[in-house]
Design an enzyme around this catalytic site. Structure first.
Site, PDB file in Angstrom:
ATOM      1  N   GLY A   1       4.129 -12.592  -8.415  1.00  0.00           N
ATOM      2  CA  GLY A   1       4.075 -14.013  -8.147  1.00  0.00           C
ATOM      3  C   GLY A   1       2.701 -14.563  -7.837  1.00  0.00           C
ATOM      4  O   GLY A   1       2.560 -15.745  -7.558  1.00  0.00           O
TER       5      GLY A   1
ATOM      6  N   SER B   1     -10.088  22.423  19.111  1.00  0.00           N
ATOM      7  CA  SER B   1      -9.212  21.334  18.703  1.00  0.00           C
ATOM      8  C   SER B   1     -10.073  20.071  18.643  1.00  0.00           C
ATOM      9  O   SER B   1     -10.681  19.683  19.639  1.00  0.00           O
ATOM     10  CB  SER B   1      -8.080  21.174  19.718  1.00  0.00           C
ATOM     11  OG  SER B   1      -7.300  20.063  19.369  1.00  0.00           O
TER      12      SER B   1
ATOM     13  N   CYS C   1      -6.372  16.976  17.137  1.00  0.00           N
ATOM     14  CA  CYS C   1      -5.335  16.359  17.963  1.00  0.00           C
ATOM     15  C   CYS C   1      -5.592  14.871  18.189  1.00  0.00           C
ATOM     16  O   CYS C   1      -4.906  14.230  18.957  1.00  0.00           O
ATOM     17  CB  CYS C   1      -5.189  17.093  19.285  1.00  0.00           C
ATOM     18  SG  CYS C   1      -6.666  17.010  20.302  1.00  0.00           S
TER      19      CYS C   1
ATOM     20  N   HIS D   1      11.207 -14.238  -4.051  1.00  0.00           N
ATOM     21  CA  HIS D   1       9.887 -13.872  -3.540  1.00  0.00           C
ATOM     22  C   HIS D   1       9.981 -13.198  -2.178  1.00  0.00           C
ATOM     23  O   HIS D   1       9.409 -12.135  -1.941  1.00  0.00           O
ATOM     24  CB  HIS D   1       9.012 -15.125  -3.458  1.00  0.00           C
ATOM     25  CG  HIS D   1       7.671 -14.870  -2.855  1.00  0.00           C
ATOM     26  ND1 HIS D   1       7.414 -15.097  -1.518  1.00  0.00           N
ATOM     27  CD2 HIS D   1       6.538 -14.371  -3.382  1.00  0.00           C
ATOM     28  CE1 HIS D   1       6.164 -14.767  -1.266  1.00  0.00           C
ATOM     29  NE2 HIS D   1       5.612 -14.328  -2.367  1.00  0.00           N
TER      30      HIS D   1
ATOM     31  N   LYS E   1       1.067  -5.570 -16.962  1.00  0.00           N
ATOM     32  CA  LYS E   1       2.004  -6.176 -17.892  1.00  0.00           C
ATOM     33  C   LYS E   1       1.629  -5.792 -19.318  1.00  0.00           C
ATOM     34  O   LYS E   1       2.486  -5.436 -20.134  1.00  0.00           O
ATOM     35  CB  LYS E   1       1.938  -7.700 -17.718  1.00  0.00           C
ATOM     36  CG  LYS E   1       3.251  -8.390 -17.865  1.00  0.00           C
ATOM     37  CD  LYS E   1       3.126  -9.868 -17.458  1.00  0.00           C
ATOM     38  CE  LYS E   1       3.444 -10.089 -15.992  1.00  0.00           C
ATOM     39  NZ  LYS E   1       3.150 -11.465 -15.550  1.00  0.00           N
TER      40      LYS E   1
ATOM     41  N   ARG F   1       0.529 -15.199 -20.128  1.00  0.00           N
ATOM     42  CA  ARG F   1       0.921 -14.548 -18.877  1.00  0.00           C
ATOM     43  C   ARG F   1      -0.220 -13.719 -18.328  1.00  0.00           C
ATOM     44  O   ARG F   1      -0.816 -12.934 -19.027  1.00  0.00           O
ATOM     45  CB  ARG F   1       2.112 -13.611 -19.137  1.00  0.00           C
ATOM     46  CG  ARG F   1       3.143 -14.189 -20.060  1.00  0.00           C
ATOM     47  CD  ARG F   1       4.095 -13.133 -20.565  1.00  0.00           C
ATOM     48  NE  ARG F   1       4.900 -12.559 -19.508  1.00  0.00           N
ATOM     49  CZ  ARG F   1       5.674 -11.488 -19.674  1.00  0.00           C
ATOM     50  NH1 ARG F   1       5.696 -10.871 -20.853  1.00  0.00           N
ATOM     51  NH2 ARG F   1       6.388 -11.023 -18.671  1.00  0.00           N
TER      52      ARG F   1
ATOM     53  N   TYR G   1      -4.176  23.399  11.563  1.00  0.00           N
ATOM     54  CA  TYR G   1      -3.086  22.462  11.833  1.00  0.00           C
ATOM     55  C   TYR G   1      -3.604  21.066  12.165  1.00  0.00           C
ATOM     56  O   TYR G   1      -4.779  20.895  12.486  1.00  0.00           O
ATOM     57  CB  TYR G   1      -2.205  22.973  12.995  1.00  0.00           C
ATOM     58  CG  TYR G   1      -2.902  22.953  14.336  1.00  0.00           C
ATOM     59  CD1 TYR G   1      -2.884  21.800  15.124  1.00  0.00           C
ATOM     60  CD2 TYR G   1      -3.583  24.056  14.811  1.00  0.00           C
ATOM     61  CE1 TYR G   1      -3.540  21.769  16.338  1.00  0.00           C
ATOM     62  CE2 TYR G   1      -4.232  24.042  16.029  1.00  0.00           C
ATOM     63  CZ  TYR G   1      -4.212  22.889  16.793  1.00  0.00           C
ATOM     64  OH  TYR G   1      -4.859  22.841  17.983  1.00  0.00           O
TER      65      TYR G   1
ATOM     66  N   ARG H   1       7.870  -2.299 -15.335  1.00  0.00           N
ATOM     67  CA  ARG H   1       6.932  -1.732 -14.379  1.00  0.00           C
ATOM     68  C   ARG H   1       7.700  -0.792 -13.469  1.00  0.00           C
ATOM     69  O   ARG H   1       8.932  -0.837 -13.428  1.00  0.00           O
ATOM     70  CB  ARG H   1       6.245  -2.828 -13.559  1.00  0.00           C
ATOM     71  CG  ARG H   1       7.239  -3.679 -12.798  1.00  0.00           C
ATOM     72  CD  ARG H   1       6.552  -4.834 -12.106  1.00  0.00           C
ATOM     73  NE  ARG H   1       7.555  -5.797 -11.664  1.00  0.00           N
ATOM     74  CZ  ARG H   1       7.311  -7.074 -11.406  1.00  0.00           C
ATOM     75  NH1 ARG H   1       6.101  -7.546 -11.553  1.00  0.00           N
ATOM     76  NH2 ARG H   1       8.270  -7.863 -11.001  1.00  0.00           N
TER      77      ARG H   1
ATOM     78  N   MET I   1      -0.057 -14.607  -9.782  1.00  0.00           N
ATOM     79  CA  MET I   1      -0.771 -15.268 -10.858  1.00  0.00           C
ATOM     80  C   MET I   1       0.268 -16.038 -11.670  1.00  0.00           C
ATOM     81  O   MET I   1       1.453 -15.861 -11.495  1.00  0.00           O
ATOM     82  CB  MET I   1      -1.459 -14.229 -11.728  1.00  0.00           C
ATOM     83  CG  MET I   1      -2.218 -13.187 -10.932  1.00  0.00           C
ATOM     84  SD  MET I   1      -3.731 -13.782 -10.189  1.00  0.00           S
ATOM     85  CE  MET I   1      -4.732 -13.832 -11.658  1.00  0.00           C
TER      86      MET I   1
HETATM   87  P1  ADP Z   1       5.555 -12.997 -13.380  1.00  0.00           P
HETATM   88  O1  ADP Z   1       4.390 -12.090 -13.287  1.00  0.00           O
HETATM   89  O2  ADP Z   1       5.544 -14.066 -12.370  1.00  0.00           O
HETATM   90  O3  ADP Z   1       6.842 -12.243 -13.475  1.00  0.00           O
HETATM   91  P2  ADP Z   1       5.764 -13.380 -16.225  1.00  0.00           P
HETATM   92  O4  ADP Z   1       4.554 -13.501 -17.060  1.00  0.00           O
HETATM   93  O5  ADP Z   1       6.450 -12.085 -16.269  1.00  0.00           O
HETATM   94  O6  ADP Z   1       5.385 -13.789 -14.740  1.00  0.00           O
HETATM   95  O7  ADP Z   1       6.696 -14.540 -16.725  1.00  0.00           O
HETATM   96  C1  ADP Z   1       7.520 -15.353 -15.965  1.00  0.00           C
HETATM   97  C2  ADP Z   1       8.899 -15.431 -16.577  1.00  0.00           C
HETATM   98  O8  ADP Z   1       8.851 -15.895 -17.921  1.00  0.00           O
HETATM   99  C3  ADP Z   1       9.573 -14.090 -16.629  1.00  0.00           C
HETATM  100  O9  ADP Z   1      10.923 -14.240 -16.309  1.00  0.00           O
HETATM  101  C4  ADP Z   1       9.404 -13.673 -18.047  1.00  0.00           C
HETATM  102  O10 ADP Z   1      10.412 -12.805 -18.443  1.00  0.00           O
HETATM  103  C5  ADP Z   1       9.453 -14.986 -18.798  1.00  0.00           C
HETATM  104  N1  ADP Z   1       8.689 -14.916 -20.034  1.00  0.00           N
HETATM  105  C6  ADP Z   1       7.391 -14.598 -20.157  1.00  0.00           C
HETATM  106  N2  ADP Z   1       7.006 -14.565 -21.444  1.00  0.00           N
HETATM  107  C7  ADP Z   1       8.099 -14.884 -22.171  1.00  0.00           C
HETATM  108  C8  ADP Z   1       8.340 -14.997 -23.568  1.00  0.00           C
HETATM  109  N3  ADP Z   1       7.387 -14.800 -24.484  1.00  0.00           N
HETATM  110  N4  ADP Z   1       9.581 -15.323 -23.946  1.00  0.00           N
HETATM  111  C9  ADP Z   1      10.553 -15.539 -23.033  1.00  0.00           C
HETATM  112  N5  ADP Z   1      10.386 -15.447 -21.715  1.00  0.00           N
HETATM  113  C10 ADP Z   1       9.168 -15.113 -21.263  1.00  0.00           C
HETATM  114 MG    MG Z   2       7.314 -10.964 -14.723  1.00  0.00          MG
END
Ligand code: ADP
Ligand code: MG
Ligand code: MG
Length: 984
Positions: free
Chosen positions: A100, A745, A813, A451, A21, A91, A833, A335, A102
């Protein structure tokens, strides 16, 4: 050591330092894409925290404070300001995406006072209170472990009480009450009141993110995907932007291409007046991204441009999160988009057409293991069935299985080998162990980005999500699907390709392989040197193998030809015979049948090599058990043939030497069949007669004599005579054995058993499982070739065999011939091969080609690198130093360390990926210095050695100078692609 970097600062590190991220936010910021301000706390900080047993490293808190101050200056808002507070999200983000796994806290910085200020400045009380109640909830859950359902319950109670269905229908006063209730829940859950000091909120939040690395669900995920445990996570602190500010705001997620089909269309979901979490949580049902064009046209256009820019930059599909605040677009994450195998092929093929990537790169991008997905079953198109309910086609493939309502049961019963389908309202990361074992997953809630959908696509499992006709009563253990009442344990079928759910079992068929598959594999064929054959025992298998592109048969086993109902009585007669005459009479009757078998296979493989292995298993395998024996003679013979350890007993060439009539019959059948097919079709196969289980030269010498004698009695057919190498002795004495062999082989199944002293049947499911679980072994050596042990024996055999006979043909083989990593190894070993099961042939073709895109990929990586290493002065300084580079090895959990000096690799070593690697790398440099001073420098064995997964560069241990580069740069230095640019 520095622990914190602003998004617009050059950290000198990559993904491994900043997390996925963090690196995305930094790169987007540097590209000029609108991203809110913020900074990243590095994985170094997390590792230091974890290593110290949960102590924040010295100076970190101060460093964070300084960066908060910087952010305050830039935004003109102050943290904790009672009037117009700076709010942030905290985050987590590890180097490898763990969807999902963390947790994130939004709206951090609010408290009782500043929430009023926010309401005032924005003129929106609803919004301010909504943000605040979310903070209390997320903070309570993530930081303090308060049960999230309690907050959800309070929210739905309030909605029920007010008679509204949507969160947005609650009034400001309602929300004020909700905040009070949430405070109460927080206090009950923690025994303290919600922290009012934003700095304390922040400090506790990033500690919690560090802690979440150790959470059980994160551990399960890492184990499932082979992610090393010691990477740690980074923490991103991002200024909040608000999608919940009203009807000119919103939030969404979007892929630059359709991740299920690969089609070049925006694919995503959008929610007006909502905050990020709402889209993915599956609580409100989002709308397709196309709706955004009508609702927020300007922001939509800007989104389209931005995505173009991003895809052009990364030259791959991006999966992004965005928020629109009062009409202004912000990106919050980017990503590489996960995709199905079918989509991966289409995207790669189309990106070549679009001029975005080269063919080599297209081939390199397909994960050979993922091709398996395409070979997943579909519902038989001719089957008649009734669709009981429909949901979203969240992950393709069809599955049939018993309904299971919870992840633990799914795990337990799936492990027992039962086909189960996990049926849930929605899944959460806590269900992951059940998903791993289920055939498929069906959920009532959630969209294409829920999820369940994301995880199932990643695993290549069928998933139908958001199925409205589905209702579950957990307590009663019943399920309603489109009006049908079912119980846990009842069988259903799902089709993730079109979202249908069927009561009962439907017939499945293998999938059709599409045009893109053919295109990419044809490119792969142009790029590879290693040939790919199939293991096939029947004409039908041989035909299937051809269809998948096999270039011959590497192993045709003859034992099954003795097993069919009409032959077994004759085979038994042969085994029971007391005299050679009797035995020959029985064999004479088998001869034409055996010849017929070979003719069928030769026809399917006209013009191609076919290796036929003479009878291998011990004779007793053809007799019934003592209890079932029908005569005294049979009982006697069974006792006589009984062996304590048949795997090491009278089998293979030992049998052929004792009962030469059997092999004579087989050789005769092979030669006659080849002749017959040549006459009939005008094209003879390339016949290779293979003797199993040879350990001594003399064994093969005698069998070769037998083969030649019999063949000479028959019409002339040219053929090769060779042997399996499946005993350590054979590998070691390969120089002598090669004198008698036209080909080797490698039978790596038996070679693994005999080299390791593991009986496969006794190992798998027993002590081997223990070994794997306790980390004594990293991988199952029957799945992935044990390169250090078994592989070294192979190396011996290759070197010694070629030493005697440079033209000797070499192949493998064993089942490893269809396993990508092992295929790569066979390539490096210089085999001619690999041979594997027909279904794995496409995978092997791809894996073999991926060894060949080095040069092109290296050049690309060099370009990427140029962007990273901008500071030339720094580079100059480093050029004069001895360098050590540590990059991930192909195997997860390992790194490879290279010491570089004098413009070349002075030494390289594979090391486990842990704290010790850095220290060992230090020793390596010292060693390298010695070597350079002492004599000619060491060149890596093969350029291929340097073909490493791009991505992570481990942080420098303090005593070493390490360039922030990827493997390509170094490989370039060694392969001569661009040496001048590397070390002066
Ligand atoms: P995950 O890894 O579970 O996607 P994120 O860190 O990306 O967690 O955040 C969860 C949600 O919160 C995402 O939809 C993200 O876009 C939103 N979000 C995170 N940071 C901000 C921010 N600074 N302003 C607005 N929305 C945010
Ligand atoms: Mg995210
Ligand atoms: Mg064998």
């Amino acid at each position: 050591m520095r622990f914190v970097y602003d998004f617009d600062e050059d950290s000198g590190g990559g993904r491994e330092l900043l997390g996925g991220k963090g690196i995305g936010l930094a790169e987007m910021t540097q590209l000029g894409i609108p991203v809110p301000g913020g900074f990243t706390i590095t994985t170094d900080a997390c590792r230091a925290y974890l290593a110290a047993g949960g102590e924040v490293p010295a100076g970190l808190d101060d460093e964070v404070d300084r960066h908060v101050a910087g952010l305050e200056e830039r935004t003109g808002k102050r943290f904790g300001d009672p009037d117009d507070p700076l709010l942030v999200s905290v985050r987590s983000g590890a180097a490898i995406s763990m969807p999902g796994m963390m947790d994130t806290v939004l709206n951090l910085g609010l408290n009782e006072v500043s929430v009023e200020g926010l309401a005032e400045t924005t003129g929106n009380l609803r919004f301010a209170l909504d943000s605040y109640r979310r903070l209390v909830q997320m903070y309570g859950e993530v930081v303090d472990g308060v049960d999230g359902h309690r907050f959800e319950q309070a929210l739905s109670d309030l909605k029920a009480d007010r008679g509204v269905s949507q969160d947005v229908d609650l009034s400001g006063e309602d929300l004020r009450e909700l905040v009070r209730t949430f405070h109460g829940i927080y206090e009950e859950g923690t025994g303290g009141s919600f922290p009012q000091d934003p700095r304390e909120q922040l400090r506790r939040a990033y500690r919690a993110v560090f802690e979440s690395w150790k959470a059980p669900r994160a551990q399960v995920y890492r184990r499932t995907y082979d992610i090393p445990d010691d990477l740690g996570t980074a923490v991103n602190v991002v200024q909040m932007v608000f999608g919940n500010r009203g009807d000119r705001s919103g939030t969404g997620v979007c892929f630059t291409r359709d991740p299920a089909t690969g089609e070049r269309v925006l694919f995503g979901e959008f929610l007006l007046n909502a905050q990020g979490e709402d889209v993915v949580a599956g609580i409100r049902t989002p709308e397709p991204i196309a709706r955004m064009r009508e609702l927020l046209p300007d922001a939509y256009d800007q989104l389209v441009d931005t995505l173009d820019h991003l895809e052009g930059h990364y030259r791959d599909v991006q999966d992004i999160e965005f928020t629109v605040e009062e009409g202004t677009l912000y990106l919050l994450q980017t990503r590489t988009g996960k995709r199905t195998a079918a989509a991966a092929l289409r995207i790669a093929a189309e990106m070549v057409d679009e001029g975005l990537i080269s063919r080599e790169e297209a081939v390199a991008r397909i994960d050979p293991g993922q091709l398996d997905q395409l070979l997943h079953p579909r519902i038989d198109p001719d089957a008649h069935y009734e669709v009981a309910a429909r949901g979203l086609n969240a992950s393709p493939g069809a599955a049939v299985g018993a309904i299971v309502l919870d992840a633990d049961t799914a795990e337990a019963r799936g492990r027992e080998g039962e086909d189960v389908i996990l049926v849930r309202w929605e899944t959460t990361p806590d269900d992951i162990h059940g998903l791993v074992q289920a055939r498929g997953v069906l959920t009532a809630h959630g969209g294409m980005t829920s999820h369940a959908a994301v995880v199932a696509r990643g695993m290549g499992k069928p998933c139908v999500a958001g199925c409205e006709g589905l209702a579950i009563d957990m307590a009663a253990g019943t399920v309603t699907i489109g009006g049908h009442e079912l119980r846990a344990g009842d069988v259903i079928s799902i089709d993730g390709a079109n979202g249908s759910v069927i009561v009962g079992a439907v017939p499945l068929v293998p999938p059709a392989i599409d045009e893109n598959f053919g295109t990419i594999l044809a490119w792969a064929d142009d790029l590879r040197r290693l040939r790919v054959r199939a293991n096939a025992d029947t004409p039908a298998d041989a035909a299937k193998a051809r269809e998948f592109g096999a270039e011959g048969i590497g192993l045709c086993r003859t034992e099954h030809m003795f097993m069919s109902d009409e032959r077994l009585p004759v085979v038994r007669e042969m085994i029971l015979a007391r005299e050679e005459d009797e035995r020959r009479a029985a064999l004479d009757r088998l001869l034409p049948l055996q010849q017929g078998d070979f003719e069928g296979i030769f026809e399917a493989m006209a013009g191609l090599p076919v290796t036929i292995r003479l009878l291998d298993p011990p004779l007793h395998e053809f007799l019934p058990s003592l209890e079932e024996a029908t005569s005294d003679a049979m009982r006697d013979r069974i006792r006589q043939l009984h062996e304590a350890n048949p795997m090491l007993g009278t089998r293979g060439c030992r049998l052929g030497l004792q009962f030469p009539e059997i092999y004579e019959m087989q050789v005769r059948a092979i030669v006659r069949a080849a002749r017959a097919v040549a006459e009939r079709t005008g094209e003879a196969p390339i016949v290779e007669i293979m003797h199993p289980l040879v350990g001594f030269r003399e064994e093969l010498a005698r069998l070769r004599e037998l083969t030649e004698r019999v063949a000479a009695e028959e019409p002339t057919v040219s053929y090769l005579c060779g042997t399996m190498i499946e005993l350590p002795r054979a590998a070691i004495r390969a120089d002598e054995i090669a004198e008698e062999a036209d080909f080797f082989s490698f039978g790596t199944n038996d070679l693994t058993q005999t080299a390791l002293g593991f009986s496969r049947d006794d190992a798998e499911g027993k002590f081997l499982t223990f070994y794997l679980e306790h980390g004594i072994l990293e991988r199952n050596p029957f799945e992935v070739l044990d390169e250090e042990g078994v592989g070294d024996l192979m190396r011996f055999a290759v070197e010694r065999g070629r030493g005697t006979k440079p033209t000797i043909k070499l192949g493998i083989c064993g089942e490893h011939g269809g396993e990508p990593r092992s295929v790569a190894f066979c390539h490096r070993l210089g085999l001619d091969y690999v041979s594997c099961s027909p279904y794995r042939v496409p995978l092997a073709r791809l894996a073999a080609a991926q060894r060949y895109e080095d040069a092109a990929r290296l050049r690309d990586r060099l370009d990427a690198l140029e962007r990273v290493v901008e500071d030339l002065a720094e580079l100059q300084r480093l050029r004069r130093a001895e360098l050590c580079l540590v990059v991930p090895a192909e195997e997860p959990g390992f790194v490879r360390a290279y010491a570089v000096a004098g413009g070349r690799v002075a030494a390289s070593r594979r090391l486990p990926r842990n704290g010790g690697a850095s220290v060992e790398a230090g020793a390596l440099v010292a060693e390298a210095r010695g070597r350079i001073a002492g004599g000619p420098s060491y060149a890596p064995e093969a350029a291929d050695e340097l073909l490493l997964v791009a991505g992570f560069v481990r942080r420098p241990p303090p005593e070493l100078t390490v360039l922030p580069l990827d493997a390509g740069r170094l490989a370039a230095a060694c392969t001569g692609v661009e040496p001048a640019a590397w070390v002066a």
